[in-house]
Design a protein around this motif. Structure first.
Motif, PDB file in Angstrom:
ATOM      1  N   ARG A  30     -31.704 -10.040 -11.502  1.00  0.00           N
ATOM      2  CA  ARG A  30     -30.073  -9.359 -11.897  1.00  0.00           C
ATOM      3  C   ARG A  30     -31.314  -8.473 -11.979  1.00  0.00           C
ATOM      4  N   VAL A  32     -32.935  -4.989 -14.618  1.00  0.00           N
ATOM      5  CA  VAL A  32     -32.885  -3.839 -14.468  1.00  0.00           C
ATOM      6  C   VAL A  32     -33.350  -3.142 -14.873  1.00  0.00           C
ATOM      7  N   VAL A 373     -31.613  -7.299 -18.590  1.00  0.00           N
ATOM      8  CA  VAL A 373     -31.640  -5.583 -18.853  1.00  0.00           C
ATOM      9  C   VAL A 373     -32.431  -4.963 -19.921  1.00  0.00           C
ATOM     10  N   LYS A 389     -25.242  -0.673  -6.982  1.00  0.00           N
ATOM     11  CA  LYS A 389     -25.575  -1.752  -7.033  1.00  0.00           C
ATOM     12  C   LYS A 389     -25.532  -2.483  -8.076  1.00  0.00           C
ATOM     13  N   ASN A 390     -26.202  -2.015  -9.478  1.00  0.00           N
ATOM     14  CA  ASN A 390     -26.595  -3.105 -10.781  1.00  0.00           C
ATOM     15  C   ASN A 390     -25.135  -2.162 -11.284  1.00  0.00           C
ATOM     16  N   TYR A 393     -22.730  -4.137 -13.206  1.00  0.00           N
ATOM     17  CA  TYR A 393     -23.381  -5.029 -13.915  1.00  0.00           C
ATOM     18  C   TYR A 393     -23.725  -4.508 -15.412  1.00  0.00           C
ATOM     19  N   PHE A 394     -24.537  -3.185 -15.291  1.00  0.00           N
ATOM     20  CA  PHE A 394     -24.551  -3.267 -16.819  1.00  0.00           C
ATOM     21  C   PHE A 394     -23.152  -2.533 -17.186  1.00  0.00           C
TER      22      PHE A 394
END
Ligand code: PLP
Length: 405
Positions: A30, A32, A373, A389-390, A393-394
């Motif tokens: 995951r 980033v 992250v 895509k992220n 999530y962020f």
């Protein structure tokens, strides 16, 4: 046995390149990377601009090209095109031959060459005024050439916008004739630019105090998707009659990061000094890099001289700037949807590669440890590191740290 260099202290690694290394070594899927300011496509991959590929094909197939040295100040057609791009093709300074353009090792080299030039040929009794905060290299570069550095306020943490009053006051209080370093557009790290009205106020103070404006332009066309709009401040100052230096980088707007393609343009108020300035720039350049590299300059030169490729480049710029703007919007929407405490409109109001989120050092730490992250401790995120895509999530990670840390 003991070394002659035994006394050397180990320096801190560069914060941003260090962050990238941490991210690369993180095995979590995951993870980033919001540290480094390099464009990524929606799959998180580096993007070679299609127009750059075309220009490279032309270079590759040109039987007349060789690997001879360029001249000390670089490729003439490239330098002319670079100056026209930033100043506007019909700028009187160009017609009147009041400019000198030197090809440099990208934007960093342009800033450095400018600093070296100022340290030798500008007054010695004034500092350079730089924004607080600014791109970290500004301090390193000016320190390296022995010019004193004084900061002016720029970021207002309460409004998460420009501290214009503080900035104007600092310029007003500074020693007359100071060098004022300004980001032409897409201020790094804050993503906050003055409005046109505020630029006028800045120019007024610079004029009244006989300050010397020095523009660092690393994001022309990349910031708003509009090359002229991103060059507005520089052109405005030139139109008002300031002499100035402009450092230009083609790293972001051509995606030529490792090709180190840049230009330093000096705008003078009379043509008679241009030749002298150019000769001294050549001395600086000769002692430092001898002459600049060709590949990136050839690419930019081909694109800027071919109307069809130029139009394609403008489209490529739009692709990059719109994806970044879309990420701003999606991040903002998600934070609003999650009802994340605080105000978040600065995310969409800020411009260019970066957003100064307002996240605190401790929150940044938790983002790294709990969510994988990576961003700098000052809360700056590179928007290009976000993708469809992220981004959710962020946003959820931000929501968590804002509530709990
Ligand atoms: N100036 C500013 C404000 C920047 O943000 C950058 C890149 O991050 C540069 C100059 C120059 O970068 P480069 O030397 O890669 O062209």
């Amino acid at each position: 046995s003991a070394s002659l260099f035994q006394q050397i202290e180990e320096a801190q690694p560069d914060a941003i390149f260090h962050l990238s290394a941490l991210w690369r070594n993180d095995p979590d899927s995951r993870k980033v990377n919001l540290g480094i300011g390099a464009y990524r496509d929606d799959d998180g991959k580096p993007w070679v601009l299609p127009v750059v590929r075309k220009a490279e094909t032309i270079i590759y197939n040109d039987p007349n090209l060789n690997h001879e040295y360029l001249s000390i100040t670089g490729m003439p057609e490239f330098r002319e095109a670079a100056a026209r791009l930033i100043l506007g093709a019909d700028n009187p300074a160009i017609g009147e031959k009041r400019i000198v353009a030197v090809q440099t090792i990208s934007g960093t080299g342009a800033v450095h060459t400018a600093a070296a030039f100022l340290s030798r040929f500008y007054r010695k009794d004034v500092p350079v005024l730089i924004s607080n905060p600014t791109w970290i290299n500004h301090k390193l570069i000016f320190k390296g050439v022995g010019i004193d550095i004084v900061e002016y306020p720029y970021w207002n943490p309460h409004t998460k916008g420009l501290e214009i009053d503080g900035m104007l006051k600092a310029l007003e209080d500074a020693k007359p004739g100071s060098i004022v370093l300004l980001h032409a557009c897409a201020h790094n790290p804050t993503g906050v630019d003055p409005t046109q009205e505020q630029w006028k106020q800045i120019a007024d103070v610079c004029e009244a105090k006989t300050h010397f404006p020095f523009f660092d332009c690393a994001y022309q066309g990349f910031a708003s998707g509009d090359l002229d709009r991103d060059a507005w401040a520089v052109r405005y100052f030139v139109e008002r009659g300031f002499e100035t230096l402009v450092a230009q980088s083609f790293s972001k707007n051509f995606g030529l990061y490792c090709q180190r393609t840049g230009c330093l343009t000096v705008v003078l108020n009379n043509a008679s000094v241009a030749k002298k300035v150019e000769s001294q720039m050549a001395i600086i350049q000769r002692s430092e890099i001898s002459n600049p590299p060709a590949h990136g300059a050839r690419i930019v030169n081909i694109v800027l001289h071919d109307p069809e490729l130029y139009n394609e480049w403008v489209q490529n710029l739009k692709t990059m700037s719109s994806r970044i703007q879309e990420m701003r919007q999606r991040l903002y929407n998600k934070l609003i949807e999650l009802k994340t405490p605080g105000t978040w409109n600065h995310i969409v109001d800020q411009i260019g590669m970066f957003s100064f989120t307002g996240l605190k050092g401790k929150q940044v730490q938790v983002l790294k440890e709990k969510y994988h992250v990576y961003l700098t401790d000052n809360g700056r995120i590179s928007m290009a590191g976000l993708s469809s895509k992220n981004v959710d999530y962020f946003a959820k990670a931000v929501d968590d740290v804002v509530r709990t840390v």
